[in-house]
Design a protein around this motif. Structure first.
Motif, mmCIF file in Angstrom:
data_model
loop_
_atom_site.group_PDB
_atom_site.id
_atom_site.type_symbol
_atom_site.label_atom_id
_atom_site.label_comp_id
_atom_site.label_asym_id
_atom_site.label_seq_id
_atom_site.Cartn_x
_atom_site.Cartn_y
_atom_site.Cartn_z
ATOM 1 N N VAL A 6 9.958 -3.430 -4.979
ATOM 2 C CA VAL A 6 9.943 -2.218 -5.803
ATOM 3 C C VAL A 6 8.505 -1.783 -6.067
ATOM 4 O O VAL A 6 8.162 -0.606 -5.920
ATOM 5 C CB VAL A 6 10.692 -2.440 -7.136
ATOM 6 N N LEU A 7 7.664 -2.729 -6.433
ATOM 7 C CA LEU A 7 6.258 -2.431 -6.710
ATOM 8 C C LEU A 7 5.555 -1.920 -5.448
ATOM 9 O O LEU A 7 4.799 -0.950 -5.494
ATOM 10 C CB LEU A 7 5.561 -3.681 -7.246
ATOM 11 N N MET A 8 5.836 -2.549 -4.329
ATOM 12 C CA MET A 8 5.237 -2.130 -3.071
ATOM 13 C C MET A 8 5.694 -0.728 -2.684
ATOM 14 O O MET A 8 4.888 0.127 -2.320
ATOM 15 C CB MET A 8 5.607 -3.117 -1.962
ATOM 16 N N LYS A 9 6.979 -0.470 -2.788
ATOM 17 C CA LYS A 9 7.530 0.846 -2.440
ATOM 18 C C LYS A 9 6.914 1.939 -3.316
ATOM 19 O O LYS A 9 6.642 3.034 -2.843
ATOM 20 C CB LYS A 9 9.054 0.818 -2.615
ATOM 21 N N ARG A 10 6.687 1.613 -4.578
ATOM 22 C CA ARG A 10 6.134 2.568 -5.518
ATOM 23 C C ARG A 10 4.709 2.996 -5.134
ATOM 24 O O ARG A 10 4.310 4.120 -5.392
ATOM 25 C CB ARG A 10 6.133 1.952 -6.917
ATOM 26 N N HIS A 11 3.947 2.101 -4.517
ATOM 27 C CA HIS A 11 2.533 2.377 -4.261
ATOM 28 C C HIS A 11 2.177 2.502 -2.777
ATOM 29 O O HIS A 11 1.020 2.774 -2.455
ATOM 30 C CB HIS A 11 1.676 1.282 -4.900
ATOM 31 N N GLU A 12 3.148 2.332 -1.876
ATOM 32 C CA GLU A 12 2.811 2.294 -0.455
ATOM 33 C C GLU A 12 2.262 3.618 0.082
ATOM 34 O O GLU A 12 1.359 3.611 0.925
ATOM 35 C CB GLU A 12 3.987 1.816 0.388
ATOM 36 N N LYS A 13 2.740 4.737 -0.397
ATOM 37 C CA LYS A 13 2.235 6.028 0.098
ATOM 38 C C LYS A 13 0.780 6.232 -0.307
ATOM 39 O O LYS A 13 -0.031 6.707 0.495
ATOM 40 C CB LYS A 13 3.097 7.179 -0.398
ATOM 41 N N LEU A 14 0.449 5.883 -1.534
ATOM 42 C CA LEU A 14 -0.930 6.000 -1.997
ATOM 43 C C LEU A 14 -1.856 5.103 -1.178
ATOM 44 O O LEU A 14 -2.911 5.538 -0.711
ATOM 45 C CB LEU A 14 -1.037 5.633 -3.476
ATOM 46 N N VAL A 15 -1.452 3.850 -0.987
ATOM 47 C CA VAL A 15 -2.276 2.908 -0.234
ATOM 48 C C VAL A 15 -2.435 3.382 1.205
ATOM 49 O O VAL A 15 -3.540 3.365 1.753
ATOM 50 C CB VAL A 15 -1.679 1.485 -0.297
ATOM 51 N N TYR A 16 -1.336 3.830 1.815
ATOM 52 C CA TYR A 16 -1.416 4.318 3.196
ATOM 53 C C TYR A 16 -2.339 5.531 3.293
ATOM 54 O O TYR A 16 -3.156 5.618 4.213
ATOM 55 C CB TYR A 16 -0.029 4.669 3.734
ATOM 56 N N ARG A 17 -2.219 6.453 2.360
ATOM 57 C CA ARG A 17 -3.049 7.661 2.381
ATOM 58 C C ARG A 17 -4.537 7.312 2.294
ATOM 59 O O ARG A 17 -5.364 7.858 3.035
ATOM 60 C CB ARG A 17 -2.638 8.590 1.241
ATOM 61 N N ILE A 18 -4.882 6.388 1.419
ATOM 62 C CA ILE A 18 -6.273 5.951 1.301
ATOM 63 C C ILE A 18 -6.715 5.256 2.592
ATOM 64 O O ILE A 18 -7.814 5.505 3.095
ATOM 65 C CB ILE A 18 -6.453 5.032 0.078
ATOM 66 N N ALA A 19 -5.854 4.397 3.128
ATOM 67 C CA ALA A 19 -6.181 3.690 4.368
ATOM 68 C C ALA A 19 -6.361 4.666 5.529
ATOM 69 O O ALA A 19 -7.288 4.525 6.327
ATOM 70 C CB ALA A 19 -5.095 2.673 4.693
ATOM 71 N N ASN A 63 -7.202 7.863 5.342
ATOM 72 C CA ASN A 63 -8.439 8.614 5.128
ATOM 73 C C ASN A 63 -9.663 7.814 5.553
ATOM 74 O O ASN A 63 -10.656 8.373 5.997
ATOM 75 C CB ASN A 63 -8.571 9.055 3.675
ATOM 76 N N HIS A 64 -9.565 6.512 5.439
ATOM 77 C CA HIS A 64 -10.668 5.648 5.837
ATOM 78 C C HIS A 64 -10.678 5.409 7.350
ATOM 79 O O HIS A 64 -11.708 5.537 7.997
ATOM 80 C CB HIS A 64 -10.578 4.312 5.102
ATOM 81 N N ALA A 65 -9.516 5.075 7.913
ATOM 82 C CA ALA A 65 -9.440 4.660 9.321
ATOM 83 C C ALA A 65 -9.245 5.818 10.301
ATOM 84 O O ALA A 65 -9.615 5.708 11.456
ATOM 85 C CB ALA A 65 -8.302 3.655 9.498
ATOM 86 N N ARG A 66 -8.597 6.876 9.840
ATOM 87 C CA ARG A 66 -8.290 8.033 10.698
ATOM 88 C C ARG A 66 -7.448 7.662 11.923
ATOM 89 O O ARG A 66 -7.542 8.287 12.972
ATOM 90 C CB ARG A 66 -9.565 8.745 11.155
ATOM 91 N N ASN A 67 -6.645 6.620 11.761
ATOM 92 C CA ASN A 67 -5.766 6.159 12.839
ATOM 93 C C ASN A 67 -4.497 5.619 12.196
ATOM 94 O O ASN A 67 -4.580 4.709 11.367
ATOM 95 C CB ASN A 67 -6.481 5.072 13.647
ATOM 96 N N PRO A 68 -3.330 6.158 12.571
ATOM 97 C CA PRO A 68 -2.092 5.727 11.914
ATOM 98 C C PRO A 68 -1.800 4.227 12.045
ATOM 99 O O PRO A 68 -1.362 3.597 11.080
ATOM 100 C CB PRO A 68 -0.998 6.541 12.606
ATOM 101 N N ASP A 69 -2.058 3.657 13.216
ATOM 102 C CA ASP A 69 -1.788 2.230 13.396
ATOM 103 C C ASP A 69 -2.725 1.375 12.554
ATOM 104 O O ASP A 69 -2.296 0.399 11.927
ATOM 105 C CB ASP A 69 -1.909 1.842 14.870
#
Length: 73
Positions: free
Chosen positions: A22-35, A37-43
């Motif tokens: 539940v905690l992971m699902k709640r924050h996964e979009k934010l973490v992915y978006r930050i990642a 923006n940093h990596a510029r690669n979906p994988d």
């Protein structure tokens, strides 16, 4: 009624494995978006996101409950 992040952390500390999902699902979009923006690669962003949540699980004992959880994350 949904539990607060702090309540979910307490549930996880008590052994409730579903609370981590539940905690992971709640924050996964934010973490992915930050990642992304940093990596510029979906994988790479997915790998970073996975690593963040693995590290979160390992270090959850260090979250004191003061302050906003997502700032700690």
């Amino acid at each position: 009624m949904s539990l607060s992040d702090e309540a979910l952390v307490e549930e996880i500390r008590s052994g409730a494995t579903l609370a981590f999902g539940v905690l992971m699902k709640r924050h996964e979009k934010l973490v992915y978006r930050i990642a992304f923006n940093h990596a510029r690669n979906p994988d790479c962003a997915m790998d970073i996101t996975q690593n963040v949540f693995l590290k979160m699980h390992q270090k959850l004992h260090s979250y004191s409950g003061s302050g906003v959880f997502r700032a700690w994350l």
